[in-house]
Write an enzyme that holds these catalytic residues in place. Structure first.
Site, PDB file in Angstrom:
ATOM      1  CB  SER A  49      14.411  -0.372   3.467  1.00  0.00           C
ATOM      2  OG  SER A  49      13.103  -0.826   3.134  1.00  0.00           O
ATOM      3  CG  ASP A  84      18.041   3.232   3.017  1.00  0.00           C
ATOM      4  OD1 ASP A  84      19.062   3.755   3.488  1.00  0.00           O
ATOM      5  OD2 ASP A  84      16.892   3.736   3.108  1.00  0.00           O
ATOM      6  CG  HIS A  85      18.725   2.417   7.234  1.00  0.00           C
ATOM      7  ND1 HIS A  85      19.430   3.050   8.230  1.00  0.00           N
ATOM      8  CD2 HIS A  85      18.107   3.391   6.532  1.00  0.00           C
ATOM      9  CE1 HIS A  85      19.242   4.357   8.148  1.00  0.00           C
ATOM     10  NE2 HIS A  85      18.443   4.601   7.122  1.00  0.00           N
ATOM     11  CD  GLU A 135      22.512   5.599  10.927  1.00  0.00           C
ATOM     12  OE1 GLU A 135      22.007   5.026   9.948  1.00  0.00           O
ATOM     13  OE2 GLU A 135      21.861   5.938  11.939  1.00  0.00           O
ATOM     14  CG  HIS A 206      19.965   8.369   6.176  1.00  0.00           C
ATOM     15  ND1 HIS A 206      19.457   7.144   5.861  1.00  0.00           N
ATOM     16  CD2 HIS A 206      21.279   8.337   5.829  1.00  0.00           C
ATOM     17  CE1 HIS A 206      20.412   6.391   5.356  1.00  0.00           C
ATOM     18  NE2 HIS A 206      21.543   7.092   5.333  1.00  0.00           N
ATOM     19  N   GLY A 208      15.555  13.143   4.466  1.00  0.00           N
ATOM     20  CA  GLY A 208      15.503  14.370   3.657  1.00  0.00           C
ATOM     21  C   GLY A 208      14.109  14.961   3.493  1.00  0.00           C
ATOM     22  CG  ASN A 228      19.358   8.555   2.040  1.00  0.00           C
ATOM     23  OD1 ASN A 228      20.220   8.968   1.273  1.00  0.00           O
ATOM     24  ND2 ASN A 228      19.503   7.459   2.758  1.00  0.00           N
ATOM     25  CB  ILE A 229      13.741  11.747  -0.765  1.00  0.00           C
ATOM     26  CG1 ILE A 229      14.716  12.910  -0.874  1.00  0.00           C
ATOM     27  CG2 ILE A 229      12.279  12.198  -0.686  1.00  0.00           C
ATOM     28  CD1 ILE A 229      14.346  14.176  -0.176  1.00  0.00           C
TER      29      ILE A 229
HETATM   30  P1  13P Z   1      12.547  10.114   4.839  1.00  0.00           P
HETATM   31  O1  13P Z   1      11.574   8.985   4.776  1.00  0.00           O
HETATM   32  O2  13P Z   1      12.380  10.926   6.062  1.00  0.00           O
HETATM   33  O3  13P Z   1      12.562  10.905   3.602  1.00  0.00           O
HETATM   34  O4  13P Z   1      13.999   9.446   4.982  1.00  0.00           O
HETATM   35  C1  13P Z   1      14.431   8.543   4.013  1.00  0.00           C
HETATM   36  C2  13P Z   1      15.712   7.937   4.393  1.00  0.00           C
HETATM   37  O5  13P Z   1      16.523   8.529   5.063  1.00  0.00           O
HETATM   38  C3  13P Z   1      15.987   6.586   3.903  1.00  0.00           C
HETATM   39  O6  13P Z   1      17.166   6.058   4.417  1.00  0.00           O
END
Ligand code: 13P
Length: 280
Positions: A49, A84-85, A135, A206, A208, A228-229
């Protein structure tokens, strides 16, 4: 080997399989995640991120760490380094730092603006052979301090994004970042099924952490090819550090040495990632 996400995601989608995206937060996390994926012989997407990139010291630091670890640890599986994002500016920074995959998150923008910026980024990514995720709809919850409400993906908007040539689409189907509240309504599988039927392209889930394996399995059967975790590993890491501190006197046996202090947390991340990667 550093790869973009296109090929691994495409083949996962075709075979109703999933590639896990694990958010990395520091050097130790990255190392343990790579080792776990390598021993399980599973391709992995390392998600960074913008605030994690800042914590690392910058996008190019993340890139150098990942590249060097792959070499030094003789990692043989395909590894994708993915933003990410990101905002438009984050995406440009990550691309300049040689990330091979980005996610542009324009979900807070008006639809037309989200589409326009995504188009611009797709052009750049195509030229550089970088994969791109966008997204539509909004993933709720708290991600790095940014709190959002859930908003469901609209089919016509998703179709417009497919047409401009994205590689994977993050859907809002009731999923949220962080821990799921007790009164959570669950995932909207009929929406996911409709999106899958109409779009026929890799979809991304997302949030997950905390979704049951049965539900994740249903998602994979309905076109989710990337899960995504982050939170699940953050909790495992924090609990391991807590356990170490509670059970050990910091001043004994040089337990203040970070290599002692982080021992349990390294093990926890390693085992948790292995557990996640072998779920399906
Ligand atoms: P969690 O933190 O809920 O596992 O989500 C992670 C995520 O979606 C990162 O983009």
């Amino acid at each position: 080997m550093l790869v973009n996400a296109k090929e691994i995601i495409k083949s996962a989608y075709k075979n109703k399989q999933v590639i896990f995206h694990i958010n990395i937060n520091n050097l130790e996390w990255t190392k343990q995640t790579l080792l776990a994926a390598n021993i399980e012989k599973k391709p992995i997407i390392l998600g960074v991120s913008p605030s994690a990139a800042k914590y690392f010291g910058g996008y190019s630091v993340c890139y150098s760490i990942v590249k060097s670890l792959i070499k030094e640890l003789r990692i043989k599986i395909p590894v994708c380094l993915h933003l990410d994002h990101g905002s438009y500016d984050d995406c440009i920074k990550a691309i300049k730092a040689k990330f091979n995959s980005i996610m542009f998150d324009g979900s807070r923008l008006p639809f037309e603006k989200n589409l326009e910026i995504s188009k611009k980024l797709i052009e750049i990514c195509k030229k550089k052979n970088i994969s791109i995720e966008c997204e539509i709809g909004r993933i709720g919850g708290n991600e790095d301090g940014i709190v959002s409400d859930v908003s469901y993906t609209k089919l016509n908007e998703a179709k417009a994004f497919k047409e401009i040539g994205i590689d994977m689409l993050a859907v809002g189907i009731g999923n949220i970042h962080g821990e799921y509240p007790k009164d959570w309504k669950g995932l909207n599988f009929s929406l996911l099924s409709q999106l899958n039927d109409e779009l026929k392209m890799p979809l991304v889930l997302h949030g997950g952490s905390g979704i049951s394996d049965d539900d994740l399995k249903k998602c994979i059967n309905l076109g989710i090819s990337k899960i995504n975790i982050n939170t699940e590993l953050q909790i495992a890491n924090a609990k391991a550090i807590e356990k170490f501190v509670k059970n050990n006197n910091i001043m004994d046996n040089k337990n203040y040495n970070p290599r002692n202090l982080y021992k349990l947390s390294n093990e926890a991340i390693y085992h948790k990632v292995r557990e996640i990667l072998t779920k399906f």
